[in-house]
Design a protein around this motif. Structure first.
Motif, PDB file in Angstrom:
ATOM      1  N   LEU A   1       0.810  -1.205   0.000  1.00 36.50           N
ATOM      2  CA  LEU A   1       0.000   0.000   0.000  1.00 36.50           C
ATOM      3  C   LEU A   1       0.851   1.265   0.000  1.00 36.50           C
ATOM      4  O   LEU A   1       0.343   2.352  -0.221  1.00 36.50           O
ATOM      5  CB  LEU A   1      -0.917   0.020   1.231  1.00 36.50           C
ATOM      6  N   ARG A   2       2.128   1.141   0.254  1.00 36.81           N
ATOM      7  CA  ARG A   2       3.012   2.302   0.276  1.00 36.81           C
ATOM      8  C   ARG A   2       3.407   2.684  -1.144  1.00 36.81           C
ATOM      9  O   ARG A   2       3.669   1.818  -1.970  1.00 36.81           O
ATOM     10  CB  ARG A   2       4.269   2.012   1.077  1.00 36.81           C
ATOM     11  N   PRO A   3       3.486   3.963  -1.443  1.00 37.36           N
ATOM     12  CA  PRO A   3       3.895   4.366  -2.777  1.00 37.36           C
ATOM     13  C   PRO A   3       5.361   4.060  -3.008  1.00 37.36           C
ATOM     14  O   PRO A   3       6.202   4.281  -2.135  1.00 37.36           O
ATOM     15  CB  PRO A   3       3.636   5.879  -2.794  1.00 37.36           C
TER      16      PRO A   3
ATOM     17  N   TYR B   1       3.744   9.286  -7.789  1.00 31.35           N
ATOM     18  CA  TYR B   1       3.795   7.960  -8.416  1.00 31.35           C
ATOM     19  C   TYR B   1       2.560   7.153  -8.035  1.00 31.35           C
ATOM     20  O   TYR B   1       1.950   6.489  -8.872  1.00 31.35           O
ATOM     21  CB  TYR B   1       5.063   7.221  -7.975  1.00 31.35           C
ATOM     22  N   SER B   2       2.166   7.224  -6.766  1.00 34.60           N
ATOM     23  CA  SER B   2       1.004   6.481  -6.290  1.00 34.60           C
ATOM     24  C   SER B   2      -0.269   6.951  -6.987  1.00 34.60           C
ATOM     25  O   SER B   2      -1.105   6.140  -7.376  1.00 34.60           O
ATOM     26  CB  SER B   2       0.875   6.644  -4.777  1.00 34.60           C
ATOM     27  N   GLU B   3      -0.425   8.247  -7.142  1.00 35.21           N
ATOM     28  CA  GLU B   3      -1.613   8.782  -7.802  1.00 35.21           C
ATOM     29  C   GLU B   3      -1.634   8.444  -9.289  1.00 35.21           C
ATOM     30  O   GLU B   3      -2.689   8.195  -9.863  1.00 35.21           O
ATOM     31  CB  GLU B   3      -1.680  10.297  -7.618  1.00 35.21           C
ATOM     32  N   LYS B   4      -0.463   8.421  -9.897  1.00 40.72           N
ATOM     33  CA  LYS B   4      -0.380   8.128 -11.326  1.00 40.72           C
ATOM     34  C   LYS B   4      -0.785   6.678 -11.625  1.00 40.72           C
ATOM     35  O   LYS B   4      -1.390   6.393 -12.644  1.00 40.72           O
ATOM     36  CB  LYS B   4       1.052   8.372 -11.811  1.00 40.72           C
ATOM     37  N   HIS B   5      -0.454   5.774 -10.715  1.00 41.22           N
ATOM     38  CA  HIS B   5      -0.727   4.350 -10.928  1.00 41.22           C
ATOM     39  C   HIS B   5      -1.860   3.846 -10.042  1.00 41.22           C
ATOM     40  O   HIS B   5      -1.919   2.668  -9.727  1.00 41.22           O
ATOM     41  CB  HIS B   5       0.544   3.544 -10.659  1.00 41.22           C
ATOM     42  N   TRP B   6      -2.766   4.733  -9.647  1.00 43.01           N
ATOM     43  CA  TRP B   6      -3.835   4.370  -8.727  1.00 43.01           C
ATOM     44  C   TRP B   6      -4.772   3.327  -9.315  1.00 43.01           C
ATOM     45  O   TRP B   6      -5.117   2.354  -8.648  1.00 43.01           O
ATOM     46  CB  TRP B   6      -4.632   5.607  -8.334  1.00 43.01           C
ATOM     47  N   LEU B   7      -5.185   3.485 -10.559  1.00 44.24           N
ATOM     48  CA  LEU B   7      -6.161   2.572 -11.155  1.00 44.24           C
ATOM     49  C   LEU B   7      -5.592   1.160 -11.294  1.00 44.24           C
ATOM     50  O   LEU B   7      -6.260   0.177 -10.941  1.00 44.24           O
ATOM     51  CB  LEU B   7      -6.626   3.097 -12.509  1.00 44.24           C
ATOM     52  N   SER B   8      -4.359   1.034 -11.779  1.00 47.07           N
ATOM     53  CA  SER B   8      -3.771  -0.300 -11.926  1.00 47.07           C
ATOM     54  C   SER B   8      -3.556  -0.947 -10.552  1.00 47.07           C
ATOM     55  O   SER B   8      -3.746  -2.155 -10.390  1.00 47.07           O
ATOM     56  CB  SER B   8      -2.456  -0.233 -12.690  1.00 47.07           C
ATOM     57  N   HIS B   9      -3.180  -0.145  -9.552  1.00 48.93           N
ATOM     58  CA  HIS B   9      -2.987  -0.668  -8.199  1.00 48.93           C
ATOM     59  C   HIS B   9      -4.315  -1.152  -7.616  1.00 48.93           C
ATOM     60  O   HIS B   9      -4.377  -2.218  -7.005  1.00 48.93           O
ATOM     61  CB  HIS B   9      -2.375   0.415  -7.303  1.00 48.93           C
TER      62      HIS B   9
END
Length: 126
Positions: free
Chosen positions: A22-24, A66-74
């Motif tokens: 869960l950590r970016p 980075y976390s926001e950019k890859h939110w959907l795939s995560h």
């Protein structure tokens, strides 16, 4: 040898049940490289302070970017792991297969397609 309950609990925590972290995770850090002039000093008259030159070597400014950019795939990975843990391996595989075929379905080139099936499968239909 028998393991204690605490050791089993630690083992379960370490395995994390297959869930992604869960950590970016940052992309990494790069240094900015400005082209050097003939005397080893950046020649700003030639290259200027153009935004494209300045941001070429840079990565995200904030760890959460980075976390926001890859939110959907995560989120999709988390959903698939949760489905696998609760219903078995067939559930995420079936969902991926349905999404794959929903992406392929299109209308004639002259007609706009709403992709309502794909939106329903991914949860974007609201």
């Amino acid at each position: 040898l028998r393991r204690s309950g605490y050791a089993k609990l630690q083992e379960i925590k370490m395995s994390n049940f297959g869930y992604p972290s869960l950590r970016p995770a940052p992309d990494g850090s790069k240094t900015l490289s400005v082209p050097k002039g003939p005397y080893g000093v950046p020649d700003l008259m030639l290259h200027g302070l153009n935004k494209t030159h300045a941001t070429e070597g840079l990565v995200s400014a904030h760890p959460l970017e980075y976390s926001e950019k890859h939110w959907l795939s995560h989120k999709q990975k988390m959903d698939h792991v949760m489905l696998k843990n609760t219903q078995g391996i067939h559930a995420p595989m079936l969902l991926q297969m349905e999404q794959h075929f929903a992406k392929k379905m299109q209308r004639l080139p002259c007609l706009p397609s709403s992709n309502i099936l794909l939106d329903t499968l991914t949860g974007r239909d609201e």
